[in-house]
Scaffold this active site. Structure first.
Site, mmCIF file in Angstrom:
data_model
loop_
_atom_site.group_PDB
_atom_site.id
_atom_site.type_symbol
_atom_site.label_atom_id
_atom_site.label_comp_id
_atom_site.label_asym_id
_atom_site.label_seq_id
_atom_site.Cartn_x
_atom_site.Cartn_y
_atom_site.Cartn_z
ATOM 1 N N GLU A 8 -0.809 -1.756 5.156
ATOM 2 C CA GLU A 8 0.075 -1.660 6.332
ATOM 3 C C GLU A 8 -0.086 -0.302 7.000
ATOM 4 O O GLU A 8 -0.097 -0.196 8.207
ATOM 5 C CB GLU A 8 1.542 -1.865 5.907
ATOM 6 C CG GLU A 8 2.494 -2.076 7.087
ATOM 7 C CD GLU A 8 2.917 -0.791 7.793
ATOM 8 O OE1 GLU A 8 3.069 -0.820 9.023
ATOM 9 O OE2 GLU A 8 3.090 0.237 7.126
ATOM 10 N N GLU A 9 -0.229 0.740 6.165
ATOM 11 C CA GLU A 9 -0.177 2.114 6.684
ATOM 12 C C GLU A 9 -1.455 2.551 7.384
ATOM 13 O O GLU A 9 -1.403 3.303 8.348
ATOM 14 C CB GLU A 9 0.080 3.103 5.525
ATOM 15 C CG GLU A 9 1.385 2.873 4.771
ATOM 16 C CD GLU A 9 2.588 3.420 5.531
ATOM 17 O OE1 GLU A 9 2.447 3.834 6.686
ATOM 18 O OE2 GLU A 9 3.681 3.401 4.920
ATOM 19 N N ASP A 26 0.808 -1.233 0.000
ATOM 20 C CA ASP A 26 0.000 0.000 0.000
ATOM 21 C C ASP A 26 0.839 1.280 0.000
ATOM 22 O O ASP A 26 1.993 1.303 0.406
ATOM 23 C CB ASP A 26 -0.955 0.015 1.192
ATOM 24 C CG ASP A 26 -0.231 -0.075 2.536
ATOM 25 O OD1 ASP A 26 0.767 -0.828 2.622
ATOM 26 O OD2 ASP A 26 -0.644 0.603 3.481
ATOM 27 N N HIS A 70 7.580 8.821 4.360
ATOM 28 C CA HIS A 70 6.322 9.573 4.530
ATOM 29 C C HIS A 70 6.483 11.058 4.148
ATOM 30 O O HIS A 70 5.608 11.860 4.433
ATOM 31 C CB HIS A 70 5.741 9.445 5.950
ATOM 32 C CG HIS A 70 5.284 8.047 6.282
ATOM 33 N ND1 HIS A 70 4.266 7.783 7.169
ATOM 34 C CD2 HIS A 70 5.690 6.850 5.827
ATOM 35 C CE1 HIS A 70 4.090 6.457 7.258
ATOM 36 N NE2 HIS A 70 4.956 5.879 6.432
HETATM 37 ZN ZN LIG Z 1 5.152 3.853 6.322
HETATM 38 ZN ZN LIG Z 2 6.558 1.006 5.604
#
Ligand SMILES: [Zn+2]
Ligand SMILES: [Zn+2]
Length: 398
Positions: A142-143, A84, A368
């Site tokens: 995951e995020e 993701d 990020h």
């Molecule tokens: Zn991340």
């Molecule tokens: Zn990551």
């Protein structure tokens, strides 16, 4: 490890460089938010099928599981990659930058997808010499959601039962060709708390007729920030950050209520268990002092991500053998970020290593960040390490 096999893994991985970059760039240009990874999942499933793996799709909504059966029966090692992207508007200016507005692969998961597929390619070529199976867990969300939790609940660690799990995370702060790794806690538990302070609104000129929730919230936030470090042993990290606060809409009106909330990061389950009562106690005491009431919500998120010592030793040993002692770095401190890989580690022994992916030129932006990028030369190193660790795990009598 058998020298011939090791050389084969090295040569095969090096030969995949262009293909890995192509996959990474394609995934990077078409990023998808967690649980919407349909294009990525379709591509992953197609590649794994092409290699002759047994493939399951739609696991945990958009996850893909590929099973590679070796030449002789044995244990099962899982290789996990997350697929993701993040809700970030990319600002890298790269020729293969995101084509999906407001969505970006800014955590290296595009690289994780490419490396897992590369490892599948290398290991499929060695199929006959593998004792046991390799299960590729290509995971969604995951995020934003903790997709790993759903996958574990759906039984991805069963049939065949997974005996160990490995993963790599791109690390743009370390040079290509290096592995940073540590046994024990790697990432923090991440919980969320929300507080409403319920006072009594009124005219800004008459606070005596009101119970001012802004004033009370200010005390509560300050008390949280001073009480936490003064209550817990400084040698055991606890991070509490109030990250949002809302209340009031006019300069002369005291509102009825104020809402604030934030994140709690801890590195041990013992410490983590103590936080909710401590936080609520502070809010209870402050609101009682000023005559207000409160609502308190605490949501437990991902637990601590802790590498199992034996699996850590296995991966670092393989990396030393492949790249030399100087290129395996002991991680000094855990990260206070969280990783939903923890849900697998709660069930089976496993390890996540940080794969050096820093660029030699230009500025380094953290994961990020809208300008995050990494050096694609890391991809073949990752493939080599994943594949060699899998072989070492399965063919343990080597
Ligand atoms: Zn991340
Ligand atoms: Zn990551």
């Amino acid at each position: 490890m058998d020298i011939g096999l090791k050389k084969k893994i090295k040569d095969e991985s090096a030969g995949l460089v262009d293909w890995l970059i192509e996959i990474r760039r394609d995934v990077h240009a078409h990023p998808e938010i967690g649980l919407q990874e349909t294009r990525t999942a379709a591509k992953v499933a197609e590649e794994l099928q092409r290699l002759g793996l047994e493939v399951k799709t739609g696991v945990g909504m958009t996850g893909v599981i590929g099973l590679l059966e070796g030449g002789s029966p044995g244990s099962t090692l899982a290789i996990r990659a997350d697929m993701d992207a993040l809700p970030i508007s990319e600002q890298t200016g790269l020729p293969f930058a995101s084509k999906n507005k407001g969505v970006m692969h800014a955590c290296g998961h595009d690289g994780h997808v490419a490396m897992a597929l590369g490892a599948a390619r290398v290991l499929a070529g060695l199929r006959a010499s593998l004792t046991g199976n390799v299960k590729f867990i290509m995971q969604p969300a995951e995020e934003n959601y903790g997709g790993a939790k759903d996958l574990v609940e759906e039984g991805v660690l069963e049939n065949p039962k997974v005996d160990g799990i490995i993963a790599l995370h791109i690390d743009a702060h370390e040079s290509v060709g290096k592995l940073t790794i540590k046994a024990g806690p790697l990432g923090a538990a991440a919980d969320v708390f929300m507080v409403s302070i319920n006072g009594k609104g009124g005219h800004g000129s008459e606070p005596q007729a009101c119970v001012d929730p802004i004033h009370i919230a200010a005390h509560a936030v300050t008390a949280i920030q001073s009480m936490i470090p003064r209550t817990f042993d400084a040698r055991e990290p606890v991070v509490v950050s109030v990250c949002s606060i809302q209340g009031g809409s006019a300069f002369n009106v005291i509102p009825d209520s104020v809402h604030f909330g934030g994140t709690v990061r801890t590195l041990s389950e013992e410490r983590r268990a103590e936080i909710p009562e401590k936080l609520e106690g502070i809010v209870r005491g402050i609101t009682a002092t000023f005559g207000a009431t409160y609502d308190f919500t605490y949501i437990h998120g991902a637990p601590v991500t802790a590498n199992e010592p034996g699996m850590t030793e296995l991966m670092s040993g393989v990396a030393r053998e492949l790249w030399g002692d100087d290129n395996v770095v002991e991680m000094e401190k855990p990260l206070m970020g969280s990783e939903d890989y923890c849900y697998y580690l709660q069930k089976v022994p496993g390890v996540m290593g940080m794969l050096g992916a820093g660029k030699d030129v230009g500025e380094t932006y953290p994961a990020h960040h809208p300008r995050f990028d990494f050096d694609e030369r890391c991809l073949s190193f990752g493939v080599e390490l994943l594949a060699a660790t899998a072989v070492r795990f399965l063919n343990r009598t080597d």
